[in-house]
Design an enzyme around this catalytic site. Sequence first.
Site, PDB file in Angstrom:
ATOM      1  N   ASN A  51      19.451 -12.659 -26.668  1.00  0.00           N
ATOM      2  CA  ASN A  51      20.057 -11.780 -25.658  1.00  0.00           C
ATOM      3  C   ASN A  51      19.128 -10.644 -25.242  1.00  0.00           C
ATOM      4  O   ASN A  51      19.118 -10.236 -24.095  1.00  0.00           O
ATOM      5  CB  ASN A  51      21.367 -11.186 -26.186  1.00  0.00           C
ATOM      6  CG  ASN A  51      22.491 -12.211 -26.176  1.00  0.00           C
ATOM      7  OD1 ASN A  51      22.477 -13.153 -25.387  1.00  0.00           O
ATOM      8  ND2 ASN A  51      23.446 -12.046 -27.059  1.00  0.00           N
TER       9      ASN A  51
ATOM     10  N   LYS B  52      20.998 -14.517 -32.416  1.00  0.00           N
ATOM     11  CA  LYS B  52      21.569 -14.439 -31.068  1.00  0.00           C
ATOM     12  C   LYS B  52      21.100 -13.168 -30.363  1.00  0.00           C
ATOM     13  O   LYS B  52      20.821 -13.192 -29.151  1.00  0.00           O
ATOM     14  CB  LYS B  52      23.108 -14.438 -31.168  1.00  0.00           C
ATOM     15  CG  LYS B  52      23.871 -14.356 -29.843  1.00  0.00           C
ATOM     16  CD  LYS B  52      24.052 -15.692 -29.190  1.00  0.00           C
ATOM     17  CE  LYS B  52      24.734 -15.635 -27.835  1.00  0.00           C
ATOM     18  NZ  LYS B  52      26.179 -15.436 -27.905  1.00  0.00           N
TER      19      LYS B  52
ATOM     20  N   ALA C 116      30.051 -20.475 -20.249  1.00  0.00           N
ATOM     21  CA  ALA C 116      31.413 -20.383 -19.709  1.00  0.00           C
ATOM     22  C   ALA C 116      31.419 -19.387 -18.565  1.00  0.00           C
ATOM     23  O   ALA C 116      30.686 -18.398 -18.589  1.00  0.00           O
ATOM     24  CB  ALA C 116      32.383 -19.936 -20.787  1.00  0.00           C
TER      25      ALA C 116
ATOM     26  N   ASN D 281      18.352 -11.805 -21.420  1.00  0.00           N
ATOM     27  CA  ASN D 281      19.297 -11.110 -20.539  1.00  0.00           C
ATOM     28  C   ASN D 281      18.691  -9.966 -19.729  1.00  0.00           C
ATOM     29  O   ASN D 281      18.805  -9.962 -18.501  1.00  0.00           O
ATOM     30  CB  ASN D 281      20.510 -10.619 -21.346  1.00  0.00           C
ATOM     31  CG  ASN D 281      21.535 -11.733 -21.530  1.00  0.00           C
ATOM     32  OD1 ASN D 281      21.363 -12.834 -21.023  1.00  0.00           O
ATOM     33  ND2 ASN D 281      22.597 -11.455 -22.253  1.00  0.00           N
TER      34      ASN D 281
ATOM     35  N   GLY E  99      37.267 -15.706 -24.003  1.00  0.00           N
ATOM     36  CA  GLY E  99      38.668 -15.713 -24.445  1.00  0.00           C
ATOM     37  C   GLY E  99      39.417 -16.925 -23.890  1.00  0.00           C
ATOM     38  O   GLY E  99      40.131 -17.618 -24.617  1.00  0.00           O
TER      39      GLY E  99
ATOM     40  N   GLY F 170      41.747 -10.702 -25.166  1.00  0.00           N
ATOM     41  CA  GLY F 170      40.711 -10.722 -24.113  1.00  0.00           C
ATOM     42  C   GLY F 170      40.815 -11.955 -23.247  1.00  0.00           C
ATOM     43  O   GLY F 170      40.868 -13.071 -23.756  1.00  0.00           O
TER      44      GLY F 170
ATOM     45  N   ASN G 284      16.959 -18.253 -15.906  1.00  0.00           N
ATOM     46  CA  ASN G 284      16.328 -18.188 -17.229  1.00  0.00           C
ATOM     47  C   ASN G 284      14.967 -18.890 -17.285  1.00  0.00           C
ATOM     48  O   ASN G 284      14.009 -18.375 -17.869  1.00  0.00           O
ATOM     49  CB  ASN G 284      17.253 -18.813 -18.283  1.00  0.00           C
ATOM     50  CG  ASN G 284      18.555 -18.036 -18.423  1.00  0.00           C
ATOM     51  OD1 ASN G 284      18.738 -16.994 -17.782  1.00  0.00           O
ATOM     52  ND2 ASN G 284      19.466 -18.526 -19.252  1.00  0.00           N
TER      53      ASN G 284
END
Lengths: 294, 294
Positions: free
Chosen positions: A186, A182, A128, A190, A12, A7, A200
């Site tokens: 999410n 987690k 990231a 999200n 990745g 990925g 956020n």
Amino acid sequence: MKIAIIGGGAIGLLFAHYLNENHEVRVYIRNSTQLQKLRKKGLTTERKGIRSNAPLKAFHFKEWKGEEDLTIIAVKQYSIPEVVKDLMEMNTGKCGSYLFLQNGMGHLKWAEMLEAENIYVGSVEHGALKSEPDTVLHTGIGVTKVAALKGDVELLLKISDSASCYFPFIFAENHIEMLIEKLIVNCVINPLTAVLRVRNGELLANKYYYQLFLRLFDEVSGILGIPDKAGALTHVKSVCEETGMNRSSMLKDIEEGRETEIDAILGYILEEAEKKKMSAPYSESLYCQIKGRE
Amino acid sequence: MKIAIIGGGAIGLLFAHYLNENHEVRVYIRNSTQLQKLRKKGLTTERKGIRSNAPLKAFHFKEWKGEEDLTIIAVKQYSIPEVVKDLMEMNTGKCGSYLFLQNGMGHLKWAEMLEAENIYVGSVEHGALKSEPDTVLHTGIGVTKVAALKGDVELLLKISDSASCYFPFIFAENHIEMLIEKLIVNCVINPLTAVLRVRNGELLANKYYYQLFLRLFDEVSGILGIPDKAGALTHVKSVCEETGMNRSSMLKDIEEGRETEIDAILGYILEEAEKKKMSAPYSESLYCQIKGRE
């Protein structure tokens, strides 16, 4: 150690950059434009405005043979069924070690299908962003929480010991608890930020959005059967505060017209709710709003 | 007949245009720019691409003295408390006749406070858009349903008899049923199109949006205690189909950064739900999404 990374998304590439410092990393990707670019120009990483570039061994996904000591699977949850099936075909007869880095819980049943010595799952709390096919921005330094689903953590300990201080690993006892922690983050941050199109922090700052945040948290944590609801709420709120200025990955997906991970996140909650015969109106409302847009 | 119209929005101007043909209409508004423009240029109306212009008697709201035979109140629901208080002060000692044209049900308790011979409520099913302060587009020819809250319908019959064929009146027996029928339509179509930012028809065409449409309809009709749910659903769906290409008034309000009528619509449903100790998660979710944006 020889490490394969499957990925070429933000996660990745982030792993490729940091693990490449002390290991022999090979990245396996499907997109041939990205593949050529990485081969020609190497991988560029930016952290706090400072850019670095290093060569990276990049291969087409179909070239993976399971020869590395560890294979890290850094694709989105929705690609897992296809990727795991391909890996099983391509790695005939061999055993190996795998680390899965997906959001949600849907990958667990697929991970367990692999014949492997060690199967690990990880929960990535870094920020990231892939700004170019060969460039990843490390926008938030966090941790990678890891746990063993099968085998022992020895391999991961070796990686952790040699890891950059900007890329630490934390070992968790219980992989379900780790993933659920987690997942709740999410599930709440999200979809709400994606539907409301806000950063956020706005979820806590706007009283109506915060009301919705609490209702959704309550519903999701109830469906997941979280024992320490108050602790979980404090955790979700602190993530929301710490990443206040961030645009969530799902918001970015919506804005850029990409497929989201909504099925792995609220879709999973709706399935659980159905199994447990519980109602999930807040989750369903957001799920339909996002699916309808896709 | 002498008719006062309070409010210079799309509905106020539409009524002014059609009633002015056979009656002596005076429009009362607060915005002095609009007032000057109407006095100077008259009222322009467009129906199916054909424009017409006629002089219109326009006054400042503060000049209203209750001297007309009928006062039509064509302001948004959220302006009702202030307007009714002002009318009570300005019309000391006199009785009159009033027609209220608001969405929702919140105006009923205010209407009943007025000392009046006749109090009527109306539900406007025309499409109208104010494109300029002195211009109204009649985008959809519908009907005005009317009912008496107090007194008799004689005055309205006179207006109806002389009305344009493009502007018919229909008399309803039960004003609560009439307003609730419109309320359900507004509760389902307006908030969903505003949040999803889609035209009315998309609610039926997109399977996820339609799922949400059904859930919301179910919740709202349950809270309002509608006896004929199937009939009401058919009605809401047919309105949605007939106005498929339209952008709802709430969507326009959101897009243009104006205050919406959400309190009169889903806010009312949430109040009813609380009174009846019923849960209203779909309504609450949409309510918070819209209130948070305002």
